[in-house]
Write an enzyme that holds these catalytic residues in place. Structure first.
Site, short mmCIF file in Angstrom:
data_model
loop_
_atom_site.label_atom_id
_atom_site.label_comp_id
_atom_site.label_asym_id
_atom_site.label_seq_id
_atom_site.Cartn_x
_atom_site.Cartn_y
_atom_site.Cartn_z
N LYS A 99 0.84 -1.22 -0.09
CA LYS A 99 -0.06 -0.13 -0.26
C LYS A 99 0.71 1.33 0.04
CE LYS A 99 -4.29 -1.39 0.44
NZ LYS A 99 -5.61 -0.98 -0.52
N ASP A 148 -9.49 -0.96 5.78
CA ASP A 148 -9.42 -2.17 6.36
C ASP A 148 -7.98 -2.51 7.21
OD1 ASP A 148 -11.94 -3.56 5.52
OD2 ASP A 148 -11.10 -3.44 3.57
#
Length: 409
Positions: A99, A148
């Site tokens: 990410k 998340d």
């Protein structure tokens, strides 16, 4: 006014009616990994719009590869039939997942743009930001996102690195371990009831009233530019994989779904790097949160309802990203929805070989193992012993306690 895209007011995602994910083909698998669903995309190859321009990726690559701590992640050969290689993202910038290049790149662009808009610095660099040259101004900026787990950690890391404030929204089922990893970077945590998609809406709504900048990896009408920057950053892992690949190019790429941002980025970059014969792209989701598969079945962006409860927490998304769907509706060869058991089995398979991969990170590889072992699925995908498969392990053991418990059984 809270802004996410420069000059554009953030709005909540447009709601779409939930529909059940009715499997197009379900076969009782001979192994304990149980049922999985395969849907061959009838719109594969249909012309569409350019979602991620190549010039944007060149800028992202030049920026990210210049950061302290950047190094390509490894591409591993796995002892499975045929050629199966796994891009292991667990070491990316020390954050445990793929990410960081996306979220942090978007934060850099947001902050430098805001400094220019305010007249503080017309052309600040990321080195200026990390060095604190404009810290007085950047500390007045608050970025925010729903997550998340992994995206929030990357955004919080970027906020600490580039000296701005950060508020992260977590839905009810995000683990305490992942919350701790985010708050370790100084981010303020806000828990909200419901699912990831509920957290996205709460984050956008609060940003509007409290003057924050949304850095979301999902997109919706009126909010696309920051997610586009994030997806351009995600392309880097596929670009590295192409540099590292030896021999004939891959025939198949298996990649996790979620809202679709990573899958769309991989689709664009593998098509760019292997343009002569692009590999078949297979998008993989949990069977309890398969919004991309449902969208492909419906022929339009479609949300799935329910609590989206799955061990693959990073993929527990009920609504596709607009930008991602614009790419995947034509780029994906197929969509597969897998059960939790398949993910856990693949985690253990990798752990036995010294590779730590988290619950969401193994989804693509898990689907490739299921498909290779299933005669009908293998035939539909043209997958066999001569195939060359590229999969991505998009996270390591990002919640060490949960990882240990799942490996131990």
């Amino acid at each position: 006014m809270a802004r996410s895209d420069p000059g554009i007011k953030p709005v909540a995602p447009v709601p779409v009616a939930p529909v059940p994910v009715a499997p197009v083909r379900v076969r009782r698998h001979r192994q304990r990994m149980s049922d999985f669903s395969l849907f061959m995309n009838p719109r594969h190859g249909v012309p569409g719009i350019v979602t991620l321009p190549s010039a944007g990726f060149r800028r992202a690559k030049a920026e990210i590869t210049g950061w302290d701590g950047y190094a390509p992640t490894p591409l591993l050969d796995l002892p499975l039939p045929g050629t199966i290689r796994l891009k292991d993202e667990s070491g990316r910038f020390g954050l445990g997942s793929f990410k960081a290049p996306g979220g942090a790149y978007a934060v850099v662009n947001l902050l430098t743009g805001e400094l220019a808009r305010q007249g503080v610095a017309p052309s600040a660099s990321s080195a200026d930001l990390s060095g604190g040259r404009y810290a007085e101004a950047t500390r007045a900026v608050t970025i925010t996102s729903a997550t998340d787990g992994n995206h929030g950690r990357a955004v919080a890391w970027a906020a600490a690195r580039f000296h701005c404030r950060c508020v992260i929204y977590l839905h009810a089922t995000v683990s305490a371990g992942r919350e701790a990893a985010i708050s370790a970077f100084g981010a303020e945590i806000r828990r909200v009831p419901g699912t990831y998609d509920d957290a996205v809406r709460a984050c956008a709504s609060d940003a509007e009233t409290e003057g924050r900048f949304v850095v979301s990896d999902t997109s919706w009408p009126g909010y696309t530019e920051i997610p586009r920057d994030i997806m351009q950053g995600y392309r880097l892992m596929a670009d590295e994989a192409a540099d590292q690949w030896t021999g004939p190019p891959p025939t198949h790429v298996f990649i996790q779904g979620g809202v679709g941002g990573a899958a769309a980025a991989v689709a664009v970059q593998t098509r760019a790097r292997w343009s002569g014969m692009p590999p078949a792209l297979v998008v993989v989701e949990p069977d309890r949160a398969a919004c991309l598969l449902a969208s492909a079945q419906a022929g339009r962006m479609t949300a799935v309802g329910g609590d989206l409860e799955t061990i693959m927490a990073g993929l527990a998304c009920g609504e596709p990203s607009l930008l991602a769907w614009q790419e995947l509706e034509r780029a994906a060869t197929a969509f597969i929805a897998i059960p939790d058991a398949a993910a856990i089995d693949t985690m253990r398979f990798l752990a036995a070989r010294g590779i730590a991969a988290g619950e969401s990170g193994v989804a693509g590889l898990a689907a490739s193992r299921l498909a290779l072992a299933d005669r009908d699925a293998a035939a539909a995908l043209r997958l066999g012993p001569d195939s060359r498969v590229l999969a991505f392990s998009t996270e390591g053991a990002t919640d060490p306690a949960l990882y240990a418990a799942l490996i131990a059984g």
